[in-house]
Design an enzyme around this catalytic site. Structure first.
Site, mmCIF file in Angstrom:
data_model
loop_
_atom_site.group_PDB
_atom_site.id
_atom_site.type_symbol
_atom_site.label_atom_id
_atom_site.label_comp_id
_atom_site.label_asym_id
_atom_site.label_seq_id
_atom_site.Cartn_x
_atom_site.Cartn_y
_atom_site.Cartn_z
ATOM 1 N N SER A 137 -23.137 -6.171 84.653
ATOM 2 C CA SER A 137 -21.909 -5.613 84.073
ATOM 3 C C SER A 137 -21.675 -4.266 84.741
ATOM 4 O O SER A 137 -21.602 -4.215 85.972
ATOM 5 C CB SER A 137 -22.051 -5.505 82.548
ATOM 6 O OG SER A 137 -20.841 -5.076 81.959
ATOM 7 N N HIS A 164 -19.353 -9.239 84.753
ATOM 8 C CA HIS A 164 -18.252 -8.928 83.841
ATOM 9 C C HIS A 164 -17.187 -8.163 84.625
ATOM 10 O O HIS A 164 -17.433 -7.062 85.133
ATOM 11 C CB HIS A 164 -18.734 -8.055 82.685
ATOM 12 C CG HIS A 164 -19.671 -8.758 81.764
ATOM 13 N ND1 HIS A 164 -20.501 -8.093 80.895
ATOM 14 C CD2 HIS A 164 -19.932 -10.078 81.568
ATOM 15 C CE1 HIS A 164 -21.211 -8.966 80.192
ATOM 16 N NE2 HIS A 164 -20.894 -10.180 80.599
ATOM 17 N N ASP A 257 -25.226 -9.188 76.704
ATOM 18 C CA ASP A 257 -24.955 -10.524 77.239
ATOM 19 C C ASP A 257 -26.068 -10.893 78.219
ATOM 20 O O ASP A 257 -26.453 -10.086 79.068
ATOM 21 C CB ASP A 257 -23.600 -10.541 77.948
ATOM 22 C CG ASP A 257 -23.140 -11.950 78.291
ATOM 23 O OD1 ASP A 257 -23.644 -12.914 77.681
ATOM 24 O OD2 ASP A 257 -22.262 -12.077 79.169
#
Length: 323
Positions: A137, A164, A257
């Site tokens: 991310s 992401h 995540d």
């Protein structure tokens, strides 16, 4: 039949799907060689594969619901070496514009699958021995680039990069990172294959389906939940197919995540690694992975690359011990 016409084996579990695809494929330059109904079970498909040779086919077209998809896919892959296309959408004819767009896209996919399997798109790229997910991310692109640039060329690994990112930037991501390394990035935007020596970028706008023997399909279904794309979902889908041949590295990021995905990979017998928190732009994602107890190695991007190169140079038995 023209030079590019395809002889298609159709597998469906609904009369609506069978009729729509029969009309579409039969009305094009392609032809339906056989239509198999698996609504009451897989036996008709098994019988066909036992009684016929697939040299009379060019490809399989599957329109099957979630309750049948994994078992049917495995039966086809075990019994045939022809390309497989899975239809992931069947709009109703009442929505004419959407229905026409679906028809156009499906016929393009049939042609594209044929070209990919007969053309030069994958020349020199062998099937992968292992698949590794690179998950990130905030701060991820720079860290993943350092990792890939530090790997020796020629490892028998396919990488799946889950970052992401906003949908409009995923093409930029693939084009901006892959020029100078031995594992170039390609955005998944059609039916493709996981091949050794490539890094496939997961799109931010739609979910994927991973098929046996290296296939991957971009669907028309948007990602669910707060993260696009979802690391946990990608890892879980890959775990169904690759089991102990799957690895995941959690790089810099701000959320948790991937935490569930780490547990999935560990349960499958695969490897779970993480970037060391001190080297991250944001350490939240690696720390969440470490909290699961599944992480067996951590390091900087360069140390992670060195360790991966080291274990891939070892015999398979030693790789299992180092899990």
């Amino acid at each position: 039949m023209t030079a590019h016409a395809r002889r298609v084996a159709l597998v469906t579990d609904s009369e609506l799907g069978r009729q729509a695809l029969m009309a579409l494929v039969g009305g094009s330059q392609n032809s339906i060689a056989v239509s198999i109904d698996v609504s009451l079970g897989s036996q008709p498909l098994v019988d066909y594969l036992q009684q016929h040779h697939d040299e009379h086919l060019d490809m399989w077209l599957l329109d099957i619901s979630a309750q049948h998809d994994q078992s049917i896919l495995h039966i086809v892959c075990d019994g045939s070496d022809k390309p497989i296309l899975v239809n992931d959408e069947l709009p109703t004819a009442q929505h004419m514009q959407r229905y026409q767009l679906w028809q156009k896209r499906l016929l393009e996919k049939v042609a594209g699958l044929s070209i990919e399997n007969n053309g030069a798109d994958n020349v020199g790229l062998a099937p992968a021995v292992q698949v590794w997910v690179l998950a990130a991310s905030l701060g991820g692109p720079a860290m993943v680039k350092r990792f890939l640039s530090s790997l020796p060329k020629g490892l028998p690994i396919a990488f799946v990069y889950v970052q992401h990112i906003e949908a409009e930037f995923d093409n930029y991501l693939a084009g901006g990172m892959g020029a100078e390394q031995g594992y170039p990035l390609r955005l998944i935007n059609r039916e493709q294959n996981l091949r050794a020596g490539e890094t496939l970028v997961v799109p931010a706008d739609a979910q994927l389906r991973f098929l046996p023997f290296g296939g991957v399909i971009k669907t028309a279904i948007p990602w669910q939940g707060p993260y696009q794309p979802s690391i946990d979902q990608v890892v879980a889908e890959l775990g169904k197919e690759y089991r102990k041949k799957l690895g995941v590295i959690i790089f810099s990021g701000t959320c948790n995540d991937g935490e569930i995905g780490c547990r999935v990979v560990k349960a499958c017998g695969g490897k779970v690694w993480a970037q060391s928190p001190a080297t991250c732009v944001s350490a939240a994602m690696p720390e969440a992975a470490m909290s699961t107890g599944c992480v067996s190695f951590q390091g900087s991007p360069e140390e992670l690359a060195m360790q991966l190169a080291h274990i891939m140079a070892q015999p398979i038995a030693q790789q299992e011990v180092r899990r």
